[in-house]
Design a protein around this motif. Sequence first.
Motif, mmCIF file in Angstrom:
data_model
loop_
_atom_site.group_PDB
_atom_site.id
_atom_site.type_symbol
_atom_site.label_atom_id
_atom_site.label_comp_id
_atom_site.label_asym_id
_atom_site.label_seq_id
_atom_site.Cartn_x
_atom_site.Cartn_y
_atom_site.Cartn_z
ATOM 1 N N VAL A 170 1.008 -1.270 0.530
ATOM 2 C CA VAL A 170 -0.141 0.027 0.050
ATOM 3 C C VAL A 170 1.174 1.373 0.174
ATOM 4 O O VAL A 170 1.906 1.604 0.806
ATOM 5 N N HIS A 171 0.645 2.140 -0.857
ATOM 6 C CA HIS A 171 1.041 3.487 -1.284
ATOM 7 C C HIS A 171 0.695 4.100 -0.104
ATOM 8 O O HIS A 171 -0.544 4.673 -0.186
ATOM 9 N N VAL A 172 0.584 4.990 1.313
ATOM 10 C CA VAL A 172 -0.239 5.368 2.255
ATOM 11 C C VAL A 172 0.130 6.472 1.638
ATOM 12 O O VAL A 172 -1.409 6.981 1.732
ATOM 13 N N PRO A 173 0.596 7.311 0.858
ATOM 14 C CA PRO A 173 -0.558 9.414 0.523
ATOM 15 C C PRO A 173 -1.627 8.980 -0.613
ATOM 16 O O PRO A 173 -2.220 9.994 -0.180
ATOM 17 N N THR A 174 -1.658 7.692 -1.442
ATOM 18 C CA THR A 174 -2.614 7.858 -2.220
ATOM 19 C C THR A 174 -3.032 6.683 -2.275
ATOM 20 O O THR A 174 -4.161 6.846 -3.297
ATOM 21 N N GLY A 175 -3.449 6.168 -1.641
ATOM 22 C CA GLY A 175 -4.151 5.140 -0.440
ATOM 23 C C GLY A 175 -3.954 3.784 -1.956
ATOM 24 O O GLY A 175 -5.058 2.718 -2.142
ATOM 25 N N ILE A 176 -2.840 4.643 -2.581
ATOM 26 C CA ILE A 176 -2.675 2.566 -3.886
ATOM 27 C C ILE A 176 -2.469 1.309 -3.374
ATOM 28 O O ILE A 176 -1.379 1.931 -2.718
ATOM 29 N N THR A 177 -3.506 0.700 -3.900
ATOM 30 C CA THR A 177 -2.785 -0.513 -3.027
ATOM 31 C C THR A 177 -2.911 -2.068 -4.554
ATOM 32 O O THR A 177 -3.360 -2.184 -5.207
ATOM 33 N N VAL A 178 -1.388 -2.840 -4.016
ATOM 34 C CA VAL A 178 -1.317 -3.500 -5.116
ATOM 35 C C VAL A 178 -0.714 -4.726 -4.486
ATOM 36 O O VAL A 178 -0.351 -5.001 -3.614
ATOM 37 N N ASN A 179 -1.406 -6.241 -4.702
ATOM 38 C CA ASN A 179 -1.609 -7.346 -4.269
ATOM 39 C C ASN A 179 -0.705 -8.368 -5.257
ATOM 40 O O ASN A 179 -1.421 -8.476 -6.813
ATOM 41 N N CYS A 180 0.122 -9.107 -4.892
ATOM 42 C CA CYS A 180 0.758 -10.020 -6.093
ATOM 43 C C CYS A 180 1.107 -11.163 -5.369
ATOM 44 O O CYS A 180 1.256 -11.197 -4.550
ATOM 45 N N GLN A 181 0.231 -12.115 -6.190
ATOM 46 C CA GLN A 181 0.409 -13.333 -5.564
ATOM 47 C C GLN A 181 0.327 -14.743 -6.720
ATOM 48 O O GLN A 181 0.645 -16.112 -6.938
ATOM 49 N N ASP A 182 0.224 -14.155 -8.368
ATOM 50 C CA ASP A 182 1.042 -15.467 -9.360
ATOM 51 C C ASP A 182 2.645 -15.021 -9.206
ATOM 52 O O ASP A 182 2.708 -16.337 -10.531
ATOM 53 N N GLY A 183 3.622 -14.892 -8.868
ATOM 54 C CA GLY A 183 5.040 -15.621 -8.818
ATOM 55 C C GLY A 183 4.836 -16.102 -7.783
ATOM 56 O O GLY A 183 4.262 -16.858 -7.270
ATOM 57 N N ARG A 184 6.207 -17.201 -8.583
ATOM 58 C CA ARG A 184 6.454 -18.547 -7.372
ATOM 59 C C ARG A 184 7.041 -18.265 -6.616
ATOM 60 O O ARG A 184 7.844 -19.615 -6.088
ATOM 61 N N VAL A 196 1.560 5.484 -9.308
ATOM 62 C CA VAL A 196 2.522 6.043 -8.017
ATOM 63 C C VAL A 196 2.719 7.501 -9.210
ATOM 64 O O VAL A 196 2.328 8.839 -8.973
ATOM 65 N N TYR A 197 3.489 7.979 -10.301
ATOM 66 C CA TYR A 197 3.782 7.807 -11.305
ATOM 67 C C TYR A 197 2.871 8.380 -11.635
ATOM 68 O O TYR A 197 2.497 9.565 -12.340
ATOM 69 N N GLU A 198 1.911 7.817 -12.115
ATOM 70 C CA GLU A 198 0.696 7.817 -13.218
ATOM 71 C C GLU A 198 0.028 8.854 -12.494
ATOM 72 O O GLU A 198 -1.245 9.892 -13.651
ATOM 73 N N GLU A 199 -0.569 8.386 -10.882
ATOM 74 C CA GLU A 199 -1.269 9.177 -9.671
ATOM 75 C C GLU A 199 -0.577 10.844 -9.660
ATOM 76 O O GLU A 199 -1.514 11.717 -10.081
ATOM 77 N N ILE A 200 0.694 10.781 -9.974
ATOM 78 C CA ILE A 200 1.355 12.124 -9.045
ATOM 79 C C ILE A 200 1.810 12.609 -10.888
ATOM 80 O O ILE A 200 1.048 13.976 -11.106
ATOM 81 N N SER A 201 1.447 12.489 -12.143
ATOM 82 C CA SER A 201 1.198 12.897 -13.729
ATOM 83 C C SER A 201 0.040 13.131 -13.860
ATOM 84 O O SER A 201 -0.430 14.913 -14.066
ATOM 85 N N ARG A 202 -0.849 12.424 -12.772
ATOM 86 C CA ARG A 202 -2.551 13.198 -13.322
ATOM 87 C C ARG A 202 -2.541 14.639 -12.466
ATOM 88 O O ARG A 202 -3.046 15.305 -13.002
ATOM 89 N N GLN A 203 -1.932 14.726 -11.391
ATOM 90 C CA GLN A 203 -2.972 15.675 -10.486
ATOM 91 C C GLN A 203 -1.705 16.740 -10.821
ATOM 92 O O GLN A 203 -2.380 17.876 -11.257
#
Length: 360
Positions: free
Chosen positions: A247-261, A278-285
């Motif tokens: 979780v990136h706390v300042p933006t609330g962006i969350t990623v969950n990955c489980q498909d890797g070995r 996060v890069y996309e969100e900062i660019s958008r802002q």
Amino acid sequence: MDAITQRLESIAKRYQEINEEMLRPEIVSDPRQLAKLGKEQASLRQSVEAYEELKNLNSHIDQALQMEKESDPELKEMAQMELEELQPRRQELLKKIEVLLIPKDPDDDHDCIVEIRGAAGGDEGNIFAGDLYRMYTRYAEAQGWKVQVLEMSESEAGGFSQISFLIKGNEVYRHLKFESGAHRVQRVPKTETQGRIHTSTATVLVLPDAEEADIEIDPADLTIETHRASGAGGQHINKTDSAVRIVHVPTGITVNCQDGRSQHENRETAMRLIRARVYEEISRQREEAEGAQRRAKIGTGDRSEKIRTYNYPQNRVTDHRIGYTVNQLDRIMEGRLDDLIAALLAEEQRQKLAGEKQDA
């Protein structure tokens, strides 16, 4: 002409400054800074080369104009012949320079991460998400690009409820950035017994694959958790805490990955996705704060924006943003997207050029 020369002069000056900066010991020992400068230098190279060519042409034209004033008829004729050749060449070069001076999307040379989700239409939306994934992978193969699946949730009926994949190659983001939005499909689903046409959608989000040189994320801003993966995925599933949630706390962006070995592989993928989002969100802002029109007004990159319709009964594809329609849906779904993408890029260039002239 003077305004163009001034801009070219400042580009050439910056190019030289970068050359000098890249030789400084503190820069040479900093790979991130060196990569950043190298990228900026590469983006200026064509303009600098065009400026050198323009100066050379201008010099030859000035010489020919002087020679034209001579009283010797042979010299006059030679000068006129030279001008007949050189002046059209200069006009062509100025047109090329005009295009080169259009502000570039700084992300154009990035690899990209594509996320496709089945949306409206239930199973049929998921099946269409699978069709779009196949379309993009075929296109990528034709371009000589590499595709790597990052995370996916397969749908029981076929296709995917969600799939994210990385595409690596030359100017990948430039070619695919306008694919973000809602893709609508009109066709008779395999499950439909009455032969009725249904309308379903899948959404696409294209993110530049942000490198560490592009964005610095403070580790203190991240919450990283490991947990047991769920669902199908092999015998190692549920036995170890291999899945990673960030979780990136300042933006609330969350990623969950489980498909890797492994946990290491999932952590790497999750960090890549967090960086991109996060890069996309900062660019958008930033663009909103500046009042900039995103993506050269062709599209906002919003998942909810309906950008394209794929009509199977009529073998037709329509891109609603640029009014582009072609009765070759079968070819498009095989990944033959070149003409469609060329039309989108041409419209981007046209709008940027119009904006430049308006501001001039």
